[in-house]
Design a protein around this motif. Sequence first.
Motif, PDB file in Angstrom:
ATOM      1  N   SER A  52     -36.824 -31.628  25.039  1.00 47.73           N
ATOM      2  CA  SER A  52     -36.443 -31.885  23.652  1.00 47.73           C
ATOM      3  C   SER A  52     -37.112 -33.147  23.123  1.00 47.73           C
ATOM      4  N   ALA A  53     -37.174 -33.235  21.806  1.00 46.98           N
ATOM      5  CA  ALA A  53     -37.669 -34.436  21.122  1.00 46.98           C
ATOM      6  C   ALA A  53     -36.457 -35.143  20.530  1.00 46.98           C
ATOM      7  N   GLN A  54     -36.300 -36.410  20.868  1.00 41.43           N
ATOM      8  CA  GLN A  54     -35.164 -37.190  20.389  1.00 41.43           C
ATOM      9  C   GLN A  54     -35.614 -38.062  19.230  1.00 41.43           C
ATOM     10  N   PHE A  55     -35.080 -37.799  18.049  1.00 38.51           N
ATOM     11  CA  PHE A  55     -35.388 -38.637  16.900  1.00 38.51           C
ATOM     12  C   PHE A  55     -34.494 -39.871  16.913  1.00 38.51           C
ATOM     13  N   ASP A  56     -34.914 -40.882  16.195  1.00 42.90           N
ATOM     14  CA  ASP A  56     -34.185 -42.130  16.059  1.00 42.90           C
ATOM     15  C   ASP A  56     -32.737 -41.864  15.624  1.00 42.90           C
ATOM     16  N   ASP A  57     -31.821 -42.736  16.015  1.00 42.27           N
ATOM     17  CA  ASP A  57     -30.416 -42.583  15.647  1.00 42.27           C
ATOM     18  C   ASP A  57     -30.202 -42.610  14.141  1.00 42.27           C
ATOM     19  N   ARG A  58     -31.102 -43.244  13.392  1.00 41.72           N
ATOM     20  CA  ARG A  58     -30.980 -43.228  11.928  1.00 41.72           C
ATOM     21  C   ARG A  58     -31.146 -41.822  11.392  1.00 41.72           C
ATOM     22  N   VAL A  59     -31.941 -41.000  12.067  1.00 44.30           N
ATOM     23  CA  VAL A  59     -32.134 -39.601  11.689  1.00 44.30           C
ATOM     24  C   VAL A  59     -31.007 -38.761  12.281  1.00 44.30           C
ATOM     25  N   GLY A  60     -30.708 -38.999  13.546  1.00 46.45           N
ATOM     26  CA  GLY A  60     -29.577 -38.338  14.191  1.00 46.45           C
ATOM     27  C   GLY A  60     -29.817 -36.923  14.681  1.00 46.45           C
ATOM     28  N   TYR A  61     -31.071 -36.525  14.776  1.00 44.84           N
ATOM     29  CA  TYR A  61     -31.379 -35.167  15.222  1.00 44.84           C
ATOM     30  C   TYR A  61     -32.202 -35.173  16.504  1.00 44.84           C
ATOM     31  N   CYS A  84     -35.275 -25.422  16.972  1.00 44.22           N
ATOM     32  CA  CYS A  84     -33.869 -25.739  16.822  1.00 44.22           C
ATOM     33  C   CYS A  84     -33.728 -27.230  16.528  1.00 44.22           C
ATOM     34  N   LEU A  85     -33.022 -27.551  15.455  1.00 42.51           N
ATOM     35  CA  LEU A  85     -32.671 -28.932  15.147  1.00 42.51           C
ATOM     36  C   LEU A  85     -31.191 -29.101  15.454  1.00 42.51           C
ATOM     37  N   TYR A  86     -30.892 -30.088  16.265  1.00 48.45           N
ATOM     38  CA  TYR A  86     -29.519 -30.329  16.719  1.00 48.45           C
ATOM     39  C   TYR A  86     -29.037 -31.656  16.148  1.00 48.45           C
ATOM     40  N   ASN A  87     -27.968 -31.596  15.359  1.00 46.12           N
ATOM     41  CA  ASN A  87     -27.363 -32.792  14.792  1.00 46.12           C
ATOM     42  C   ASN A  87     -26.448 -33.394  15.848  1.00 46.12           C
ATOM     43  N   ARG A  88     -26.820 -34.546  16.370  1.00 44.54           N
ATOM     44  CA  ARG A  88     -26.068 -35.152  17.472  1.00 44.54           C
ATOM     45  C   ARG A  88     -24.667 -35.585  17.053  1.00 44.54           C
TER      46      ARG A  88
END
Length: 109
Positions: A52-61, A84-88
Amino acid sequence: MKMLIALSIALSAIVTQAHAATPQAWKALDKAMLESCLKASQLKDSQAVGSSAQFDDRVGYSALLLQGRYPQKHMNNRKGTELCLYNRKSRQASVTEWDSLGTQTPGTP
């Protein structure tokens, strides 16, 4: 005075540790994301491709590629790819078709 300094140091250490994710927390996140993405997938026998690709917490996905087979009869069991985009925060997954990945030549629309 020494007690106040020691207390400040101890509290800083606790706060710093509270913000750092443990390996177990990352594993739990990966598992929850995979389960949610597979459930949201429209493909049959879908599975994750790569990591998976982890985006910055400001994005949250977090993002994850899935591959499987189209279940519709007219698709003749053709392979398909979804993003798939997952909203953490909400722990919700959204998928979209991603079959055009890598099939376009640079400079073509």
